[in-house]
Design a protein around this motif. Structure first.
Motif, short mmCIF file in Angstrom:
data_model
loop_
_atom_site.label_atom_id
_atom_site.label_comp_id
_atom_site.label_asym_id
_atom_site.label_seq_id
_atom_site.Cartn_x
_atom_site.Cartn_y
_atom_site.Cartn_z
N PHE A 1 0.83 -1.22 0.00
CA PHE A 1 0.00 0.00 0.00
C PHE A 1 0.86 1.27 0.00
N PHE A 2 2.00 1.21 0.71
CA PHE A 2 2.83 2.41 0.88
C PHE A 2 3.48 2.84 -0.44
N SER A 3 3.68 1.90 -1.34
CA SER A 3 4.29 2.29 -2.61
C SER A 3 3.23 2.68 -3.65
N VAL A 4 1.96 2.32 -3.37
CA VAL A 4 0.89 2.65 -4.32
C VAL A 4 0.54 4.14 -4.24
N LEU A 5 0.50 4.68 -3.03
CA LEU A 5 0.14 6.10 -2.90
C LEU A 5 1.22 6.99 -3.51
N LYS A 6 0.74 8.10 -4.10
CA LYS A 6 1.66 9.00 -4.83
C LYS A 6 2.72 9.59 -3.89
N HIS A 7 2.28 9.97 -2.70
CA HIS A 7 3.22 10.59 -1.76
C HIS A 7 3.69 9.52 -0.78
N ASN A 8 4.92 9.07 -0.93
CA ASN A 8 5.41 8.05 0.00
C ASN A 8 6.91 8.24 0.25
N ALA A 9 7.37 7.66 1.36
CA ALA A 9 8.79 7.78 1.71
C ALA A 9 9.17 6.61 2.60
N GLN A 10 10.47 6.29 2.59
CA GLN A 10 10.98 5.24 3.47
C GLN A 10 12.20 5.81 4.20
N ILE A 11 12.20 5.73 5.52
CA ILE A 11 13.24 6.38 6.32
C ILE A 11 13.81 5.36 7.32
N SER A 12 15.13 5.40 7.48
CA SER A 12 15.74 4.54 8.50
C SER A 12 15.52 5.19 9.87
N VAL A 13 15.16 4.38 10.85
CA VAL A 13 14.81 4.97 12.14
C VAL A 13 15.55 4.28 13.28
N PRO A 14 15.66 4.94 14.43
CA PRO A 14 16.28 4.34 15.61
C PRO A 14 15.37 3.23 16.18
N PRO A 15 15.71 2.65 17.31
CA PRO A 15 14.88 1.59 17.89
C PRO A 15 13.40 1.97 17.94
N ARG A 16 12.57 0.93 17.89
CA ARG A 16 11.16 1.11 17.62
C ARG A 16 10.46 2.12 18.53
N GLN A 17 10.57 1.96 19.84
CA GLN A 17 9.83 2.83 20.74
C GLN A 17 10.26 4.29 20.59
N GLN A 18 11.56 4.47 20.39
CA GLN A 18 12.06 5.85 20.22
C GLN A 18 11.51 6.45 18.92
N ALA A 19 11.50 5.62 17.87
CA ALA A 19 10.99 6.09 16.57
C ALA A 19 9.51 6.46 16.68
N VAL A 20 8.76 5.64 17.39
CA VAL A 20 7.32 5.90 17.56
C VAL A 20 7.12 7.22 18.32
N ASN A 21 7.93 7.42 19.35
CA ASN A 21 7.81 8.66 20.13
C ASN A 21 8.13 9.89 19.29
N ILE A 22 9.20 9.78 18.50
CA ILE A 22 9.59 10.93 17.67
C ILE A 22 8.48 11.26 16.66
N LEU A 23 7.98 10.20 16.00
CA LEU A 23 6.93 10.40 14.99
C LEU A 23 5.66 11.01 15.62
#
Lengths: 472, 274
Positions: free
Chosen positions: A135-157
């Protein structure tokens, strides 16, 4: 055990056909192309109606006015008038075909609105949070980003999206943490508001507008008339006042008007742009013209009853002229006297007029006698003292149009709906923080709104930077 | 009083002329001159506002009643659109073209409209309405924004030819600016339609009369609605949108100048010509 009736198959077949037809009709009326075709057809129809004078609906109840209108049409179009009338070119705005098109538009709008409701409910109330990776590649606006450990990434987002006024929903599963973020929720209602407003507008045009009527009332000073369309309502006008500038140019025309409805009298000065509105009926000042108040007394000083035109006897006759110099008839039944009267006011000498009188005997009009008279001064004619006071009459336009408020409301609703759709588009983001340290991000706005490109790119840049610095 | 108004408007015209000259001749290459150009436009706008206020005080009404006043207010809204556009994108070339349009409109107001029609006159009874002022004011705001959209649309359509003489922004920037103008003008145009209908109801007891002026205004509104709908829902880009932006302003100009005459020459039913 289910009993099988012999007519069961036929019944089922028919029910199937009806359902099939119903679905086809639903699809037909839910088609956006139909809306475009109907809009164009209605616009063309309406445009054609501007090239020909349209017969006012109120004329149907007024034979004399209808005959006058038809005479004017014949004078303009000559022998083609009948052909045009047969083609319905003078009643286009009241044509059955136009109403048919409007009802079609109404159905189209209703079906389109209904079709959008489930998606709207899903988007606002229960959006799908977890989406497959594809699904993420189907939508016109998409991006893939490398992130730190999961909980930290969730908090930042979470922090970043909350700063941008997004409403968030999280789901945790085997494939990582999924997120749905949305903002401008009110924008999602824009189309609904637009559709409902359009429906209200069309309903008005089909059902309310035909209830509207208008009629002209010509009133001398102090005269009262009942409305033709609403006989329980009476209108009375006093003398017209013309306020002038020092150079004589009229600054304002105003007439005190009283409307008597259900025993309640409402009085107001009526002028251009300021009608008197009572029970939804607006009284507008349309025009004015010259009038003459005439009284008659016999040798003993007794007031005589007079009849102006085809009016009823009164102690004072008010003669209304199309223009100064034209004649109006007045009779004095007790003296068996019938006269035609005309006058011209003497500019610059207030109250002075030249009055011309022509006697009428057995339908024959005699020679005119003109005299210069002062307003209120008696002029003796065959032993009867006649007095003349020049004045003005007013022509009021009584209008009843129950569609006005709703049309304006639906126009405002249309505007609000369009503004919400165009300027506050519902924006949605989906994200997933995968167990292998990636953030998949995709977004969309209602419609392909140019501003969302920039917004998404900016958001991705911020997320990239903050993820790289661990949210610092 | 009239002398003061003339002074204000003369100053506004001169400052605008200076703004156009600096933006065309010098501003493209020199940032300092670019700011001089913007400053001149600011002076022009303030002086224009002063002239209109003076006129309003003298006439005792909002200066939006006569065609002359309406055109002057349109110059003001074009200048406002210019300043907003500079703030939005910093694109000087498009701004210079918009200033040229404002100067042409100002020139028409001062030289094209007869002197008698420029004089402050007491408001005729039919025009003495708050709804008319609101109608004309909102319409002028719409025309300013649509003027900006039309200028960018025209530059977009002619950019191949024009790029030989001037460094134009990219097609995408032009497209975005055009869209910005339409997005800005559309709510004002919608409000103008609504206030116009209310004014007609108050004055004549009929909010819609199927007159050429009304129909052309509706057609203009529909053009911009089509623009936004095509852009947002159908994803139209580039040339067709630029054509629509220019077409909308052409219709508005036709409506202003010729709707009354057109109606009369075609023998149409006309209630009023204003």
């Amino acid at each position: 055990m289910v009993k099988d009736y012999p007519w069961g198959d036929t019944m089922r077949r028919w029910m199937g056909r009806i359902r099939h037809l119903g679905r086809k009709l639903w699809r037909f009326f839910g088609d956006m192309r139909l809306a475009v075709i109907l809009f164009i057809a209605i616009a063309l129809f309406s445009l054609l109606g501007t090239f020909f004078p349209q017969q006012p609906p109120e004329l149907a109840a007024d034979a004399a006015a209808s005959a006058g209108w038809w005479a004017a049409v014949q004078a303009r179009y000559g022998p083609l008038s009948r052909l045009y009338a047969a083609l319905g070119l003078f009643t286009l705005h009241d044509a059955v075909l136009l109403k048919f098109l409007l009802v079609g538009l109404l159905l189209n709008t209703a079906v389109c609105t209904a079709n959008r409701l489930p998606a709207l409910r899903r988007a606002l109330v229960s959006p799908q949070v977890a989406r497959p990776e594809a699904f993420f590649s189907v939508l016109k606006h998409n991006a893939q980003i490398s992130v730190p450990p999961r909980q930290q990434a969730v908090n930042i987002l979470t922090n970043i999206l909350r700063r941008h006024r997004y409403r968030l929903l999280w789901r945790e599963g085997d494939e990582g943490v999924a997120l749905h973020a949305s903002r401008n929720h009110i924008g999602a209602l824009g189309t609904q508001i637009t559709h409902w407003s359009l429906t209200l507008l069309v309903v008005n045009l089909v059902w309310m507008y035909p209830l509207a009527w208008r009629e002209e009332i010509t009133l001398g000073p102090g005269q009262t008339r009942a409305l033709r369309h609403r006989s329980t309502v009476q209108v009375r006008a006093e003398r017209l006042v013309i306020e002038r500038l020092p150079d004589g140019v009229p600054r304002q025309y105003r007439a005190p008007v009283t409307v008597l409805a259900d025993g309640i009298a409402t009085t107001q000065d009526v002028w251009l742009n300021r009608p008197l509105v009572v029970q939804g009926i607006g009284c507008y000042l349309a025009s004015y013209g010259p009038a003459l108040r005439v009284t008659a007394t016999d040798a003993t000083g007794r007031r005589l009853q007079m009849v102006a035109g085809n009016g009823s006897p009164d102690e004072e006759a008010i003669l209304l002229f199309q223009e100064e110099g034209s004649y109006r008839e007045v009779s004095i039944p007790s003296s068996k006297l019938s006269l035609q009267v005309s006058y011209t006011s003497d500019e610059g000498s207030a109250g002075l007029s030249t009055v011309s009188i022509r006697p009428v005997q057995e339908g024959r009009v005699g020679p005119a006698v003109s005299k210069w008279v002062v307003a209120g001064e008696a002029l003796v004619w065959e032993g009867i003292a006649l007095t003349f006071v020049p004045t003005d009459y007013v022509v009021l336009l009584a209008v009843y149009d129950p569609s006005f408020i709703t049309v304006i409301s639906s126009a405002l609703g249309l505007m609000v709906g369009l503004m919400l759709s165009f300027y506050l588009p519902h924006q949605r983001l989906w994200a997933r923080v995968t167990p292998d340290g990636r953030l998949l991000l995709a977004g969309m706005a209602e419609g392909d709104w140019l501003g969302f490109d920039r917004h998404f790119a900016r958001l991705v840049a911020i997320i990239r930077e903050e993820m790289a610095h661990g949210g610092a | 009083m009239e002398a003061l108004e003339g002074l204000f408007l003369g100053l506004s015209a001169l400052a605008l002329l200076a703004g156009v000259a600096t933006s065309f001749l010098l501003a493209g290459e020199n940032e300092r001159w670019a700011w001089v150009s913007t400053f001149a436009v600011g002076i022009s706008l303030v002086a224009l506002l002063g002239g209109l206020v003076e006129r309003g005080l003298w006439g005792g009404y909002w200066p939006l009643a006569s065609p002359y006043e309406f055109v002057l207010v349109c110059v003001g809204t074009l200048l406002l659109a210019y300043l907003a556009m500079i703030g939005q994108s910093g694109t000087r070339t498009v701004g210079a073209a918009l200033l040229l349009l404002a100067l042409m409109v100002m020139g028409y107001a001062r030289l094209g409209i007869p002197a008698v029609a420029q004089m402050v006159r007491p408001l005729p009874p039919a025009l003495d309405s708050l709804w008319l002022q609101l109608h004309a004011g909102t319409l002028a705001m719409a025309y300013g924004a649509f003027g900006a959209a039309a200028v960018t649309g025209l530059l977009y359509l002619m950019r191949g030819w024009l790029s030989r003489w001037a460094a134009l922004p990219s097609g995408e920037v032009l497209e975005e600016l055009g869209q910005w103008g339409v997005v800005l003008g559309f709510p004002w145009m919608t409000l103008a339609m609504i206030t116009g209908a209310i004014w007609a109801q108050m004055a004549w007891g009929s909010y819609w009369n199927w007159e050429p002026k009304e129909i052309l205004a509706l057609a203009t509104w529909l053009i911009y609605l089509l623009y936004l709908h095509a852009r947002v829902v159908r994803g139209w880009r580039g040339r067709p949108l630029a054509i629509l932006a220019v077409l909308g302003v052409i219709l508005a100009v036709v409506n202003y100048f010729w709707a009354g005459g057109l109606a009369r020459s075609a023998g149409l039913e006309v209630l009023r010509v204003y």
